[in-house]
Design a protein around this motif. Structure first.
Motif, mmCIF file in Angstrom:
data_model
loop_
_atom_site.group_PDB
_atom_site.id
_atom_site.type_symbol
_atom_site.label_atom_id
_atom_site.label_comp_id
_atom_site.label_asym_id
_atom_site.label_seq_id
_atom_site.Cartn_x
_atom_site.Cartn_y
_atom_site.Cartn_z
ATOM 1 N N GLU A 1 0.816 -1.220 0.000
ATOM 2 C CA GLU A 1 0.000 0.000 0.000
ATOM 3 C C GLU A 1 0.849 1.269 0.000
ATOM 4 O O GLU A 1 0.319 2.365 -0.145
ATOM 5 N N ARG A 2 2.113 1.115 0.137
ATOM 6 C CA ARG A 2 3.037 2.238 0.288
ATOM 7 C C ARG A 2 3.484 2.759 -1.074
ATOM 8 O O ARG A 2 3.741 1.994 -1.995
ATOM 9 N N THR A 3 3.578 4.069 -1.194
ATOM 10 C CA THR A 3 3.969 4.670 -2.467
ATOM 11 C C THR A 3 5.474 4.580 -2.688
ATOM 12 O O THR A 3 6.244 4.296 -1.776
ATOM 13 N N SER A 4 5.869 4.866 -3.908
ATOM 14 C CA SER A 4 7.285 4.953 -4.269
ATOM 15 C C SER A 4 7.514 6.261 -5.015
ATOM 16 O O SER A 4 6.948 6.471 -6.096
ATOM 17 N N GLY A 5 8.345 7.123 -4.434
ATOM 18 C CA GLY A 5 8.700 8.359 -5.119
ATOM 19 C C GLY A 5 9.456 8.090 -6.403
ATOM 20 O O GLY A 5 9.278 8.798 -7.406
ATOM 21 N N VAL A 6 10.296 7.053 -6.395
ATOM 22 C CA VAL A 6 11.056 6.687 -7.593
ATOM 23 C C VAL A 6 10.099 6.323 -8.727
ATOM 24 O O VAL A 6 10.271 6.753 -9.879
ATOM 25 N N PHE A 7 9.083 5.546 -8.413
ATOM 26 C CA PHE A 7 8.097 5.154 -9.420
ATOM 27 C C PHE A 7 7.377 6.380 -9.978
ATOM 28 O O PHE A 7 7.244 6.540 -11.201
ATOM 29 N N THR A 8 6.915 7.243 -9.087
ATOM 30 C CA THR A 8 6.173 8.430 -9.515
ATOM 31 C C THR A 8 7.033 9.331 -10.389
ATOM 32 O O THR A 8 6.591 9.818 -11.437
ATOM 33 N N GLU A 9 8.274 9.532 -9.976
ATOM 34 C CA GLU A 9 9.180 10.376 -10.755
ATOM 35 C C GLU A 9 9.514 9.740 -12.100
ATOM 36 O O GLU A 9 9.666 10.441 -13.109
#
Length: 382
Positions: A294-302
């Motif tokens: 459920e946790r986001t990834s800043g690397v993925f978003t970027e």
């Protein structure tokens, strides 16, 4: 939105218990908060725990609290001392602000913490005036599944009780995580955009025919260190077609007949990070399905914002995001290195994938931007 500062506009205080040596999202996240505060016309101050070997920080950041020791293993007596020290240093700072800004909303915001640091904050505000004091807490991790989940639930209740009605607010940057935490904590959450994203123009070297694959950030097991090691150590016929970029401390090297391995510093400057976003073709995100359920990834978003092709693990937040745009071919099994390299080459040349990713990029740019980020703070104070 307001864009002129007055003395009665809110004072937003970012409390950073541990900068982690500059690793990860922490510094760019709070730099994004400064940008959001400038849009709103709010004042922004950052207080953090000093430590060795930190990168250059903005001049208005103040290393005046002592909270990072609480993440080190210690006996109970040392832990009590460290909690007391962190609480006292927070209190000293807040006393000055509350006295000199008696008519101004003062928001304390914390977004990376452990339970002991949250407890220290509770102690720090215990005897302070609270008419204009707000406590805002952003949860990134699945603490509702940790063995300490009951402690976090209790701390939320005590922090909420310690300030005036509607002055305590919970946030997350993941809708999945927010929904789960709302059920466990029995508190409402506001879902925030991810602000530390760049509108990157791709800068691919046309003379370089290799597919550049980046595993960004310092190595961690939960981020697939073993997977990346197996990819680097696997000999393939067309190894010259690929470049694998990793942090130096991942301790990977090129092998005969394998892919070319390039290394970067563990903690890149923002300019260097953007440089690699521009150069990268494939972002490797073989993250653990339990840790990132459920946790986001800043690397993925970027990566999406930059137009890089992200490959990730099934049953993760990242996988669910890809499924929204029909990009199920970017959700893969990482068990067979040869199959992974073959799949990388396939998706790299797939125009349908690039078209779908372009739509996802446009959607993300409309959501994860600094103006939406600022707006969510504004309506949370209303």
């Amino acid at each position: 939105m307001i864009n002129s500062q007055t003395k009665n506009n809110p004072l937003f205080i970012s409390l950073i218990p541990n900068l982690m040596g500059g690793e990860g999202h922490i510094i760019p996240y709070h730099q994004s908060i400064t940008k959001a505060m400038n849009i709103l016309g709010w004042h922004h101050e950052v207080i953090y725990s000093t430590e060795d070997n930190l990168p250059s920080l903005p001049s208005h950041w103040q290393g005046c609290v002592k909270g990072n020791q609480l993440e080190e293993k210690a006996n109970i007596f040392q832990t009590i001392k460290d909690v007391d020290l962190f609480a006292k240093t927070i209190k000293i700072f807040l006393e000055q602000r509350l006295i000199s800004n008696s008519n101004q909303p003062i928001i304390i915001f914390v977004e990376r913490f452990i339970h002991l640091q949250l407890f220290s904050l509770l102690l720090a505000i215990n005897n302070l005036p609270k008419d204009n004091l707000y406590i805002w807490v952003l949860y990134r991790h699945n603490f509702h599944q940790h063995k300490t989940k009951g402690i976090y639930k209790l701390l939320n209740k005590l922090l909420k009780k310690s300030v005036k009605k509607d002055h305590f607010h919970l946030f997350s940057d993941s809708e999945l995580l927010a929904n789960s935490m709302e059920k466990y904590f029995n508190e409402s959450f506001t879902v925030m955009p991810i602000p530390h994203t760049e509108f990157v123009d791709k800068n691919r070297d046309l003379e370089n025919n290799s597919i550049i694959c980046w595993w960004a950030g310092p190595p961690r097991e939960e981020k697939g260190w073993q997977v990346i090691r197996s990819l680097a150590d696997y000999p393939i016929k067309n190894g010259d077609n690929f470049v694998l970029v990793t942090a130096k401390s991942a301790d990977l090297i090129s092998i005969n007949g394998g892919v070319k391995v390039l290394t970067t510093d563990d903690n890149l400057s923002r300019l260097d990070y953007i440089h690699w976003l521009q150069k990268t073709d494939i972002m490797l995100i073989p993250y653990d399905a339990i840790a990132y359920q459920e946790r986001t990834s800043g690397v993925f978003t970027e990566a999406v914002m930059a137009g890089n092709i992200p490959l990730t693990t099934t049953n993760t937040w990242m996988a669910r995001e890809l499924l929204k745009f029909g990009l199920d071919n970017l959700i893969i099994s990482w068990e067979n290195p040869e199959s992974v390299w073959q799949h990388i080459e396939k998706v790299f040349h797939c125009q349908e994938t690039r078209c779908k990713l372009k739509k996802m990029q446009e959607s993300y740019r409309n959501i994860h931007n600094i103006h939406n980020f600022a707006h969510q703070f504004l309506i949370s104070l209303a």
